[in-house]
Design an enzyme around this catalytic site. Structure first.
Site, PDB file in Angstrom:
ATOM      1  N   TYR A 142      49.773  53.694  46.094  1.00  0.00           N
ATOM      2  CA  TYR A 142      48.652  54.521  46.547  1.00  0.00           C
ATOM      3  C   TYR A 142      49.064  55.458  47.681  1.00  0.00           C
ATOM      4  O   TYR A 142      48.496  56.526  47.833  1.00  0.00           O
ATOM      5  CB  TYR A 142      47.509  53.635  47.063  1.00  0.00           C
ATOM      6  CG  TYR A 142      46.579  53.099  46.005  1.00  0.00           C
ATOM      7  CD1 TYR A 142      47.033  52.247  45.010  1.00  0.00           C
ATOM      8  CD2 TYR A 142      45.225  53.420  46.031  1.00  0.00           C
ATOM      9  CE1 TYR A 142      46.166  51.734  44.065  1.00  0.00           C
ATOM     10  CE2 TYR A 142      44.352  52.906  45.084  1.00  0.00           C
ATOM     11  CZ  TYR A 142      44.826  52.071  44.108  1.00  0.00           C
ATOM     12  OH  TYR A 142      43.959  51.574  43.168  1.00  0.00           O
ATOM     13  N   LYS A 191      55.877  41.565  40.534  1.00  0.00           N
ATOM     14  CA  LYS A 191      56.624  41.876  39.309  1.00  0.00           C
ATOM     15  C   LYS A 191      58.105  41.879  39.697  1.00  0.00           C
ATOM     16  O   LYS A 191      58.816  42.879  39.559  1.00  0.00           O
ATOM     17  CB  LYS A 191      56.151  43.241  38.765  1.00  0.00           C
ATOM     18  CG  LYS A 191      56.694  43.589  37.384  1.00  0.00           C
ATOM     19  CD  LYS A 191      56.111  42.757  36.268  1.00  0.00           C
ATOM     20  CE  LYS A 191      56.801  43.054  34.951  1.00  0.00           C
ATOM     21  NZ  LYS A 191      56.399  42.141  33.856  1.00  0.00           N
ATOM     22  N   ASP A 223      51.776  40.173  35.024  1.00  0.00           N
ATOM     23  CA  ASP A 223      51.288  40.135  33.634  1.00  0.00           C
ATOM     24  C   ASP A 223      50.767  38.743  33.298  1.00  0.00           C
ATOM     25  O   ASP A 223      49.727  38.569  32.669  1.00  0.00           O
ATOM     26  CB  ASP A 223      52.362  40.611  32.641  1.00  0.00           C
ATOM     27  CG  ASP A 223      53.747  40.039  32.893  1.00  0.00           C
ATOM     28  OD1 ASP A 223      53.946  39.335  33.913  1.00  0.00           O
ATOM     29  OD2 ASP A 223      54.646  40.275  32.061  1.00  0.00           O
ATOM     30  N   ASP A 247      44.142  46.067  42.742  1.00  0.00           N
ATOM     31  CA  ASP A 247      43.054  46.900  42.215  1.00  0.00           C
ATOM     32  C   ASP A 247      42.701  46.440  40.808  1.00  0.00           C
ATOM     33  O   ASP A 247      41.535  46.240  40.469  1.00  0.00           O
ATOM     34  CB  ASP A 247      43.500  48.371  42.209  1.00  0.00           C
ATOM     35  CG  ASP A 247      42.438  49.281  41.623  1.00  0.00           C
ATOM     36  OD1 ASP A 247      41.269  49.136  42.019  1.00  0.00           O
ATOM     37  OD2 ASP A 247      42.776  50.117  40.766  1.00  0.00           O
ATOM     38  N   ASP A 251      39.238  43.864  39.421  1.00  0.00           N
ATOM     39  CA  ASP A 251      38.231  44.212  38.411  1.00  0.00           C
ATOM     40  C   ASP A 251      38.180  43.119  37.344  1.00  0.00           C
ATOM     41  O   ASP A 251      37.099  42.719  36.886  1.00  0.00           O
ATOM     42  CB  ASP A 251      38.566  45.547  37.727  1.00  0.00           C
ATOM     43  CG  ASP A 251      37.914  46.740  38.429  1.00  0.00           C
ATOM     44  OD1 ASP A 251      37.757  46.679  39.653  1.00  0.00           O
ATOM     45  OD2 ASP A 251      37.567  47.713  37.737  1.00  0.00           O
TER      46      ASP A 251
HETATM   47  C1  IPM Z   1      38.609  50.062  44.481  1.00  0.00           C
HETATM   48  C2  IPM Z   1      38.516  51.395  43.783  1.00  0.00           C
HETATM   49  C3  IPM Z   1      39.366  52.409  44.543  1.00  0.00           C
HETATM   50  C4  IPM Z   1      40.794  51.891  44.565  1.00  0.00           C
HETATM   51  C5  IPM Z   1      39.300  53.832  43.987  1.00  0.00           C
HETATM   52  C6  IPM Z   1      37.876  54.359  43.945  1.00  0.00           C
HETATM   53  C7  IPM Z   1      40.198  54.784  44.735  1.00  0.00           C
HETATM   54  O1  IPM Z   1      38.906  51.282  42.449  1.00  0.00           O
HETATM   55  O2  IPM Z   1      38.213  49.984  45.650  1.00  0.00           O
HETATM   56  O3  IPM Z   1      39.066  49.112  43.842  1.00  0.00           O
HETATM   57  O4  IPM Z   1      41.533  52.109  43.593  1.00  0.00           O
HETATM   58  O5  IPM Z   1      41.183  51.272  45.556  1.00  0.00           O
HETATM   59 MG    MG Z   2      39.286  49.303  41.819  1.00  0.00          MG
END
Ligand code: IPM
Ligand code: MG
Length: 357
Positions: A142, A191, A223, A247, A251
């Site tokens: 990032y 990884k 993975d 990240d 999710d």
């Molecule tokens: C998160 C989001 C952010 C990230 C985006 C919106 C830049 O997906 O906070 O997980 O990737 O960190």
């Molecule tokens: Mg995210």
């Protein structure tokens, strides 16, 4: 003592969900005799529209000069075409970095009431999920150099993934300290079979692990971790990982618990000041329709009370209110199941407020 909270409502569903979290904070303040002072700032797409840039200097200053930041969500297709330096996401990364928030804590817990909303088979979900994902937040791909240009006549893009030992050390230390307050088990995800950053990650994590002999530490390739999260999520207590892996895995972890709309996060640095936001995005498709789930934001506010303001009773009170509302069978659309009562975003806020008296 008064606490100054910088508020970023943001884009899409951001304003709706933040509204509910502010109502909850205000009610908690009344109940416990606290004083919260809110200063609202523009950041993300709303700031691009109003000021031509996603993170105006004045907004950043107000993030640096407060006791904590509460954020809804930023971004949306409307700003897909803007230059990358001023994209809504750049504001988020800019704030995280300027505030030094290297530790992103993303608790993923399966509320037993929501088991039916989990996409996992009942025999897997039934074992329970209660993990803390600790994501490194201001390093890695990032924040490495990004560039795109012509090389040998074709376009080539680079995103440098960089980690210095001290960046790994501080996030590892944060993860081990958190594990000590939980079930004392850390899984470090990398990884290391391919990436140099991961090989350094593993080496430094092992060094830090030696300082925490009472906490177990195992390595897992990313993975495999992605697979284990759906195969046997009950095995995890604390997961620590670098920015991009975190990240993605967060999710995934949120989805297996039933709804991404439920998941809160805290971003911390060395001090007590943090930034608190739900992990979901701005969901432009349902924005302005009073459909969103405000619980991720409300639970983020509870994390602010707990981690930044040292108000554990107040935080417990908010979490218990959310629990009671779920117990009573109230759901927003994202985690609706049979036999439950469907509520709008603001009605969910009303119900949670009703539990805080
Ligand atoms: C998160 C989001 C952010 C990230 C985006 C919106 C830049 O997906 O906070 O997980 O990737 O960190
Ligand atoms: Mg995210």
């Amino acid at each position: 003592m008064e606490k100054r909270i910088t508020v970023i409502r943001g884009d899409g569903i951001g304003p709706e969900i933040v509204e509910q979290a502010l109502r909850v904070l205000t009610r908690v303040a009344e109940k416990y005799g606290r004083r919260f002072v809110y200063q609202e700032i523009l950041a993300g797409g709303a700031a691009i529209d109003a000021c031509g840039t996603s993170l105006p200097e004045e907004s950043l200053q107000k993030c640096l000069d407060c006791d904590s930041v509460l954020l809804g969500a930023v971004g949306g297709p409307k700003w897909d075409g803007v230059p990358k330096e001023i994209r809504p996401e750049a504001a988020l990364l800019g704030i995280r970095s300027a505030m030094g928030l290297y530790a992103n804590l993303r608790p993923a817990r399966l509320f037993p009431q929501l088991a039916a909303a989990s996409p996992l088979k009942p025999e897997i979900a039934g074992q329970g999920i209660d993990l803390m994902l600790v994501r490194e937040l201001i390093g890695g791909a990032y924040f490495g150099e990004h560039r795109t240009g012509l090389e040998n006549g074709e376009l080539v893009a680079h995103d440098d993934m960089v980690y210095a030992a001290h960046e790994i050390e501080r996030i590892a230390r944060a993860a081990f300290a958190i594990a000590r307050k939980r079930s004392s088990r850390v899984v470090s995800v990398d990884k290391a079979n391919v990436l140099d950053t991961s090989r350094l990650w593993r080496k430094v994590v092992h060094e830090v692990a030696a300082e925490f002999p009472d906490v177990s530490c195992t390595d897992m390739l990313v993975d495999n971790a992605a697979m284990q999260l759906v195969k046997n999520p009950a095995q995890f207590d604390v997961i620590v990982t670098e920015n991009l892996f975190g990240d993605i895995l967060s999710d995934e972890a949120s989805m297996v618990t039933g709804s991404i709309g439920m998941m809160a996060s805290a971003s911390m640095g060395d001090g007590t000041r943090g930034m608190y936001e739900p992990i979901h995005g701005s969901a432009p498709d349902i924005a302005g329709k009073d459909l969103a789930n405000p619980i991720g934001t409300i639970l983020s506010a509870a994390m602010m009370l707990r981690y930044s303001f040292d108000m554990p009773d107040e935080a417990d009170c908010v979490e218990q209110a959310v629990n009671a509302v779920l117990d009573a069978g109230f759901r927003t659309a994202d985690c609706m199941s049979e036999g439950c009562t469907r509520l709008s975003c603001s009605q969910m806020g009303d119900r949670i407020l009703g539990q805080i008296c």
